[in-house]
Design a protein around this motif. Structure first.
Motif, mmCIF file in Angstrom:
data_model
loop_
_atom_site.group_PDB
_atom_site.id
_atom_site.type_symbol
_atom_site.label_atom_id
_atom_site.label_comp_id
_atom_site.label_asym_id
_atom_site.label_seq_id
_atom_site.Cartn_x
_atom_site.Cartn_y
_atom_site.Cartn_z
ATOM 1 N N LEU A 178 -4.800 -6.464 4.770
ATOM 2 C CA LEU A 178 -6.218 -6.721 5.070
ATOM 3 C C LEU A 178 -6.895 -7.557 3.978
ATOM 4 N N GLY A 179 -6.328 -7.528 2.781
ATOM 5 C CA GLY A 179 -6.904 -8.293 1.686
ATOM 6 C C GLY A 179 -6.725 -9.791 1.829
ATOM 7 N N GLN A 180 -5.780 -10.226 2.667
ATOM 8 C CA GLN A 180 -5.526 -11.663 2.820
ATOM 9 C C GLN A 180 -6.687 -12.314 3.553
ATOM 10 N N TRP A 215 -0.097 -15.106 -4.264
ATOM 11 C CA TRP A 215 0.417 -13.736 -4.373
ATOM 12 C C TRP A 215 0.948 -13.251 -3.029
ATOM 13 N N THR A 216 2.040 -12.525 -3.061
ATOM 14 C CA THR A 216 2.663 -11.964 -1.855
ATOM 15 C C THR A 216 2.738 -10.443 -1.992
ATOM 16 N N LEU A 217 3.082 -9.796 -0.888
ATOM 17 C CA LEU A 217 3.318 -8.351 -0.949
ATOM 18 C C LEU A 217 4.393 -8.028 -1.987
ATOM 19 N N LEU A 239 -6.430 -9.032 -4.940
ATOM 20 C CA LEU A 239 -5.598 -10.161 -5.357
ATOM 21 C C LEU A 239 -4.938 -10.853 -4.168
ATOM 22 N N MET A 240 -4.679 -10.111 -3.093
ATOM 23 C CA MET A 240 -4.062 -10.701 -1.898
ATOM 24 C C MET A 240 -4.972 -11.760 -1.261
ATOM 25 N N GLY A 241 -6.275 -11.717 -1.586
ATOM 26 C CA GLY A 241 -7.190 -12.744 -1.105
ATOM 27 C C GLY A 241 -7.129 -14.025 -1.913
#
Length: 233
Positions: A101-103, A111-113, A148-150
């Motif tokens: 959901l952060g993407q 950054w990736t999972l 950070l995923m955003g």
């Protein structure tokens, strides 16, 4: 070093209470800057004002573009990440669902999972667990990683070490330094002097809604008067 965030003359109110009194603050590209001070002096209000969550006047420029007047989602899409003090996870969703959901962008970011799981292996172990049952330290890791995923260029983090065990505090410090290595700028709101002085390039001290000190960690270490008046309990 050019500034990614440039705050000038920032004023903010809660109702009739005047919280911020003309704050000036800047964060350089890829720099870690800490904002220190006791509870209730306006530090959280400052980051909320930058994020469009508090009505404010003055100027908040992100890479030269004015943020005041924009909505929070518009500010986030410009590349500003915000980790609130209350962690704000989605408790019924799994760890991995929270991260996804952060993407914010359809194109892959920095950054990736896999990066998140490499940084905090505990999250990978718990990736299928509902976020609401995580410990406080695990929830903090999750909130940091979800932001950070955003793929922000600047991340503002409000009291990330509050209530955490020393081992987790050390992990948070490693996380912040990893951000710097990737060129992400950090504005850290913190009470723990040790972590702030160890990882920051510059520090600000706030008292009664105004900046009362700006300098390097070494300069703050050498200034016992400022520490005693504005930081020590």
């Amino acid at each position: 070093m050019s500034d990614i965030l440039d705050i000038r003359g920032l004023q903010a109110f809660y109702g009739k209470s005047h919280i911020l009194h003309g704050v000036d603050l800047r964060v350089g590209e890829g720099e870690i800057v800490s904002l220190l001070g006791r509870n209730g002096v306006g530090r959280s209000t400052l980051v909320k004002a930058v994020m469009g969550q508090v009505a404010a006047s003055g100027s908040v420029r992100f890479r030269g573009s004015e943020l005041l007047g924009l909505k929070a989602f518009q500010i986030a899409h410009k590349g500003v990440g915000y980790v609130p003090e209350n962690r704000d996870i989605f408790p019924t969703l799994t760890v991995e669902q929270n991260l996804v959901l952060g993407q914010k962008r359809s194109t892959p970011g920095r950054w990736t999972l896999a990066d998140m799981y490499r940084m905090f292996p505990r999250l990978e172990e718990r990736r299928l667990v509902a976020a609401g049952v995580l410990s406080g330290g695990e929830q903090q890791m999750l909130t940091l990683c979800r932001t950070l995923m955003g793929d922000p260029d600047l991340i503002m983090i409000d009291e990330p070490t509050e209530g955490l065990a020393p081992k987790i505090v050390a992990l948070v410090a490693e996380y912040l330094l990893a951000l710097k290595e990737k060129g992400v700028a950090v504005l850290l709101v913190e009470q723990k002097l040790a972590i702030a002085l160890d990882i920051s390039q510059r520090v600000y001290v706030m008292g009664h809604g105004a900046i009362v000190f700006e300098g390097t960690p070494a300069e703050l270490r050498a200034n016992a008067a400022v520490r005693k008046e504005w930081l020590e309990v």
